[in-house]
Design a protein around this motif. Structure first.
Motif, PDB file in Angstrom:
ATOM      1  N   GLY A  64      -6.861   1.941  -2.136  1.00  0.00           N
ATOM      2  CA  GLY A  64      -8.235   2.446  -2.172  1.00  0.00           C
ATOM      3  C   GLY A  64      -9.114   1.760  -1.132  1.00  0.00           C
ATOM      4  O   GLY A  64      -9.866   2.417  -0.410  1.00  0.00           O
ATOM      5  N   LEU A  65      -8.996   0.453  -1.024  1.00  0.00           N
ATOM      6  CA  LEU A  65      -9.833  -0.282  -0.064  1.00  0.00           C
ATOM      7  C   LEU A  65      -9.428   0.056   1.369  1.00  0.00           C
ATOM      8  O   LEU A  65     -10.289   0.169   2.248  1.00  0.00           O
ATOM      9  N   MET A  66      -8.123   0.232   1.609  1.00  0.00           N
ATOM     10  CA  MET A  66      -7.678   0.601   2.966  1.00  0.00           C
ATOM     11  C   MET A  66      -8.224   1.973   3.362  1.00  0.00           C
ATOM     12  O   MET A  66      -8.432   2.244   4.532  1.00  0.00           O
ATOM     13  N   LEU A  67      -8.415   2.859   2.367  1.00  0.00           N
ATOM     14  CA  LEU A  67      -8.890   4.208   2.672  1.00  0.00           C
ATOM     15  C   LEU A  67     -10.403   4.336   2.435  1.00  0.00           C
ATOM     16  O   LEU A  67     -10.918   5.444   2.254  1.00  0.00           O
ATOM     17  N   LYS A 174       0.020   6.889   6.334  1.00  0.00           N
ATOM     18  CA  LYS A 174       1.249   6.088   6.399  1.00  0.00           C
ATOM     19  C   LYS A 174       0.961   4.743   7.039  1.00  0.00           C
ATOM     20  O   LYS A 174       1.358   3.693   6.529  1.00  0.00           O
ATOM     21  N   ASN A 175       0.275   4.786   8.186  1.00  0.00           N
ATOM     22  CA  ASN A 175      -0.022   3.576   8.931  1.00  0.00           C
ATOM     23  C   ASN A 175      -0.817   2.587   8.073  1.00  0.00           C
ATOM     24  O   ASN A 175      -0.467   1.406   7.973  1.00  0.00           O
ATOM     25  N   LEU A 176      -1.857   3.069   7.411  1.00  0.00           N
ATOM     26  CA  LEU A 176      -2.724   2.175   6.627  1.00  0.00           C
ATOM     27  C   LEU A 176      -1.996   1.618   5.403  1.00  0.00           C
ATOM     28  O   LEU A 176      -2.100   0.433   5.094  1.00  0.00           O
ATOM     29  N   LEU A 177      -1.245   2.461   4.718  1.00  0.00           N
ATOM     30  CA  LEU A 177      -0.561   2.004   3.503  1.00  0.00           C
ATOM     31  C   LEU A 177       0.591   1.050   3.836  1.00  0.00           C
ATOM     32  O   LEU A 177       0.867   0.110   3.105  1.00  0.00           O
ATOM     33  N   ARG A 178       1.250   1.312   4.974  1.00  0.00           N
ATOM     34  CA  ARG A 178       2.314   0.391   5.395  1.00  0.00           C
ATOM     35  C   ARG A 178       1.715  -0.946   5.827  1.00  0.00           C
ATOM     36  O   ARG A 178       2.301  -1.996   5.586  1.00  0.00           O
TER      37      ARG A 178
END
Lengths: 480, 93
Positions: A64-67, A174-178
């Motif tokens: 959530g914070l990454m997005l 993908k990039n952010l979650l990885r």
């Protein structure tokens, strides 16, 4: 008439936890026997109570914070009624009334420029089991290993308008979650799945058209094809009255290149959501929230800026390395160890990435430590190991990450010899065995010298400084 | 609630109601529907959602996998199993 496509995505991502969301069974069923990782809780046996896996909430918050989402500090689980054999309790435990994260924003970049895609919500939920239909004609076989494996579902607003934007959005997710290391996000492995909600409307209209939901796309390319097909089908129906569009769920058949109706689309009411009385509210206090917030990685774009300004890397090199957090970590450690960031970047891009590609590994599967890579680079730049042998050492480090490059080089005879007596001996033997090449070189053919040089290097098994060898070789031939 | 729905409920629950009882049940549910409509008309836009009736919160566990239960024990009550799978009547054509 011109039309525009309106697309919203529901992306399911399997979280990289060790155990399931509500019980302690292993979350990794790859290669396991059917129903090897199951217990009364994930099999939906009556009376069994779920216990929440803390790491699932950690990862839900991180995602959530990454997005760019707001985190609900009191988040709850709900029951979603769904009667099918892959869901043994006849309901899915998910989040409906107070999901862990809401109201985010993800920026994407396409050929048309930058654009923000709003995230409606991210909710945590359990996966369903697997059904196997091809063992016996009259029977469906049920495997509950995947049941209760933790997922997050990322629901976007209908802000996307083309296959190109959808691909950019999925790449960004993908990039952010990885980067946050919360998920593998590999469509081919089923750890990222995507449902596409699509409608078409006259350009400029603010009224949404009839929406269909498409499932069963297993790759980015399949998603692109499905969007293009479905857009054309909707426009054809509106322009030529070929069919009446209805709100429904459709299955994409990538081999036939067509979508097929599965069922009339359910609405929220059909699922009879209600608060799960077996799971009390999850309360995220300040300490927990701060702990997660402080553990977030540097964002990719911040890293890119820093790599260019701090390490002096070019745009291409930076783009390649920041594709993966594992590559970034390896690069930074290697640069620190060998003291030459550009050389470390070259090794990552040319050698490390090519081995990863050759072995069909994702970049995040890299296990070679940056420290070891830095030590290897130092051996090469210090003239102790030749480049060809260094590649062999690197390949060995992929097989066994605990290998110390210098010890491995010593143990396998990869250390460059300073023994000029040995070099003189090899040069003499090679030159005397190939008078034609010697004559050609003396006649002005530079390639002949390279052939002799190559043979000498082969005899010395690469353990020779190229400059020294070349010098001795030329001096020896000149004396003849 | 009408007589058609009530008939379905009777069959599902294996009940047999008299005509008088049917009228009473239909009237009872009509009243409850009216109660619901009253609740629907209350403005709750500024009321914070109640998460739970009691001030409680869940406990969480660490992410440590443990040895699963024996599959054989779990499948003891299954009508049919095959090579470790539970078997159900075919659900796709």
């Amino acid at each position: 008439m011109k039309y525009e496509t309106v697309i919203g995505l529901e992306v399911h991502v399997e979280l990289a936890t060790q155990s399931k969301i509500f019980c302690s069974c292993s979350a990794h069923s790859y290669g396991a026997e059917p129903n090897e990782h199951v217990c009364p809780a994930c099999c939906g046996m009556p009376g069994m109570l779920p216990v929440v896996n803390k790491r699932v909430v950690d990862y839900g918050m991180k995602a959530g914070l990454m997005l760019g989402c707001h985190i609900n500090r009191v988040t709850t689980f709900d029951k979603k009624s769904y009667y099918y054999p892959d869901l043994p309790a006849a309901y899915q435990t998910t989040q409906w009334f107070a999901p862990v994260a809401v109201n985010g924003l993800v920026e994407i970049e396409t050929s048309k420029g930058k654009k923000g895609v709003r995230i409606k919500q991210i909710h945590m939920e359990e996966d369903a089991g697997k059904l196997v239909h091809d063992i016996r004609e009259d029977t469906t076989h049920v495997d509950f290993n995947r049941t209760s494996v933790p997922l997050i579902e990322i629901v976007s607003q209908p802000d996307l308008s083309s296959a190109e934007e959808v691909v950019a959005y999925l790449d960004r997710l993908k990039n952010l979650l990885r980067y946050a290391r919360v998920a593998e996000c590999e469509m081919a492995h089923g750890t990222m799945r995507c449902d596409v909600n699509l409608s078409v409307r006259p350009e400029g209209s603010d009224k949404l058209g009839v929406r269909t939901e498409m499932k069963n796309m297993n790759s980015i390319e399949a998603i692109k094809r499905a969007i293009e097909y479905e857009t054309a089908r909707h426009i054809d129906a509106l322009e030529n009255n070929t069919e009446v569009l209805v709100q429904e769920t459709r299955r994409w058949d990538d081999i036939k290149g067509k979508s097929f109706a599965m069922r009339t689309k359910e609405t929220a009411g059909d699922y009879r959501y209600f608060p799960d009385p077996n799971v009390m509210p999850v309360v995220i206090d300040d300490n927990w929230f701060d702990e997660i917030k402080s553990s977030l990685p540097e964002f990719p774009e911040v890293k890119r800026e820093r790599y260019m300004s701090e390490y002096g890397l070019g745009e291409y090199d930076t783009e390649q390395i920041t594709k993966s957090i594992a590559l970034c970590e390896c690069f930074e450690e290697a640069a620190k160890t060998c003291g030459d960031a550009k050389n470390a970047a070259n090794w990552i891009i040319s050698e490390v990435m090519s081995i990863l590609n050759l072995r069909q590994m994702t970049y995040d599967m890299l296990t070679v430590s940056g420290k070891s890579l830095g030590e290897l680079i130092t051996l090469v730049s210090g003239g102790k190991v030749g480049r060809a042998n260094a590649k062999k050492i690197l390949a060995a480090m992929f097989d066994d990450a605990s290998i110390n490059p210098e010890e491995y080089a010593n143990a396998n005879g990869f250390v460059i010899s300073n023994d000029t007596g040995l070099i003189d001996k090899v040069v003499k033997e090679v030159v005397e065995s190939d008078p034609k090449s010697v004559a050609d070189y003396k006649g002005g053919k530079e390639k002949a010298l390279m052939a002799l040089f190559g043979r000498c290097m082969k005899e010395l098994k690469g353990n020779c400084d190229p400059q020294t060898l070349r010098k001795i070789l030329i001096e020896y031939i000149d004396k003849i | 609630m009408d007589r058609v729905i009530l008939r379905r409920l009777e069959l599902l629950n294996q009940l047999s109601l008299t005509e008088t009882q049917k009228d009473e049940v239909i009237a009872f549910f009509a009243d409850r529907e009216n109660d619901a409509k009253v609740l629907e008309n209350i403005d709750t836009s500024n009321v914070e959602r109640m998460v739970h009736v009691m001030p409680v919160m869940t406990v969480v566990r660490e992410d440590i996998p443990s040895q699963p239960f024996s599959r054989d024990d779990l499948q003891k009550g299954a009508p049919e199993t095959d090579e470790g799978y539970w078997c159900v009547p075919r659900v796709v054509e």
